[in-house]
Write an enzyme that holds these catalytic residues in place. Sequence first.
Site, PDB file in Angstrom:
ATOM      1  N   TYR A 131      42.579  38.485  47.800  1.00 63.50           N
ATOM      2  CA  TYR A 131      43.836  39.016  48.351  1.00 63.50           C
ATOM      3  C   TYR A 131      43.764  39.263  49.854  1.00 63.50           C
ATOM      4  CZ  TYR A 131      45.820  39.532  43.698  1.00 63.50           C
ATOM      5  OH  TYR A 131      46.330  39.284  42.446  1.00 63.50           O
ATOM      6  N   LYS A 183      32.923  37.645  37.101  1.00 63.16           N
ATOM      7  CA  LYS A 183      32.848  36.245  36.661  1.00 63.16           C
ATOM      8  C   LYS A 183      31.620  35.639  37.329  1.00 63.16           C
ATOM      9  CE  LYS A 183      34.539  32.522  34.655  1.00 63.16           C
ATOM     10  NZ  LYS A 183      34.684  32.356  33.205  1.00 63.16           N
ATOM     11  N   ASP A 217      36.954  36.782  31.293  1.00 61.85           N
ATOM     12  CA  ASP A 217      37.691  36.121  30.206  1.00 61.85           C
ATOM     13  C   ASP A 217      37.365  36.776  28.866  1.00 61.85           C
ATOM     14  OD1 ASP A 217      35.314  35.041  31.151  1.00 61.85           O
ATOM     15  OD2 ASP A 217      35.617  33.077  30.278  1.00 61.85           O
ATOM     16  N   ASP A 241      44.180  42.988  38.962  1.00 61.76           N
ATOM     17  CA  ASP A 241      45.629  42.797  38.961  1.00 61.76           C
ATOM     18  C   ASP A 241      46.055  42.246  37.595  1.00 61.76           C
ATOM     19  OD1 ASP A 241      48.176  42.706  39.884  1.00 61.76           O
ATOM     20  OD2 ASP A 241      47.872  41.080  41.313  1.00 61.76           O
ATOM     21  N   ASP A 245      47.942  44.419  34.081  1.00 57.07           N
ATOM     22  CA  ASP A 245      49.196  44.075  33.408  1.00 57.07           C
ATOM     23  C   ASP A 245      48.954  43.816  31.921  1.00 57.07           C
ATOM     24  OD1 ASP A 245      50.509  44.278  35.822  1.00 57.07           O
ATOM     25  OD2 ASP A 245      51.772  42.540  35.439  1.00 57.07           O
TER      26      ASP A 245
END
Length: 347
Positions: A131, A183, A217, A241, A245
Amino acid sequence: MAIPPHNSGPIAATLIPGDGIGPEITEAVVAVLEALGAPFQWDVQQAGLAGITSGGDPLPAATLESIGRTQLALKGPLSTPLGGGYRSATVRLREAFQLYANLRPGRSLLPGGRFENIDLILVRENLEGFYVGFEHHVAVGDDPRAVAMATGITTRREAQRIIRFAFEHALAHGRKKVTIVHKANVLKLLTGLFLEVGREVAKEYEGRIACDDRIVDACAMQLVLNPWQFDVIVTTNLFGDILSDLIAGLIGGLGAAPGANIGEKAALFEAVHGSAPDIAGQGIANPTAMLLAAAMMLDHVGRVEQAERLRGTIDAVLTSDNIRTRDFRGTASTRDYTQALIRRLKA
Ligand code: NAD
């Protein structure tokens, strides 16, 4: 989380009503906080589309000056115009005040959903990762945008700061475990450094807070299969982020999800949802997420009893009175729901 030294008396705070449903839900939140006797003295400022209309900038200087002074803000959702070269005002605010920690609690509010009794906290690194906006195109032949490239950043210093924040938050709130999400099997350097720092920091808390780690994941799947196994999750900006959600989905939707952006010099509280232009002005928006953000703001300034009273009143209106807005499977308008909260607070 640093608690400012003012534990009694009025507290100056910046209020940004925002765009779309922002002004409607902000009006509801201010009325509920008044009935609660919350200490905030609001300095109302504009941002987002309202900022462009009033000052030609989605983040006007007066708004920045106000937050710089109060170090405390409650913000409605801001619309980001697509095109026109404007960067998200929310992202700019995080950068301007170095609000490095994004705290998103996920607590089930409504009984009878697919997932009940969820109570976990996601801590998202707020300033780095993908970001940072280091993006560019590479031309190939006559196509100036044939290739798009983005660079992500992880610094040891920032990773230490956010992971320590997660452990300290866990300690302060009686939590038992922190899960580091990464990751590192593919983004070996970018998120490998985050994991390496996480394991080092975890050692400082051994015997007090347990720690494990998950690949992002696998974490997404585990959150859906068995969210109750998680307590506090700490992760990088992009993964945070997305997972926040996902967690909002588990607990009943965006209308239930608050967030806090915490830095050394300021703290900004907001709902996770956007400005919902599709329902703006209809009087049906759900102010719960922004109310829960206001409860986090009360916690932050040391008014923990008022924060708990506010959360308890929301629970009672939703589950005992069964007064809910449409997104919460009810029929109440914003006004009906707000009045129900105020009635309980004044009873
Ligand atoms: P959104 O969150 O505004 O809306 C998604 C869906 O959820 C819509 O159907 C909407 O009606 C519903 N919804 C959202 N909040 C609700 C509430 N409080 N009560 C009832 N229903 C609600 O997401 P979007 O449509 O993708 O984005 C709209 C605008 O908001 C965009 O300009 C986007 O950039 C901005 N945005 C701002 C923030 C922020 O300020 N923090 C966050 C996300 C999106």
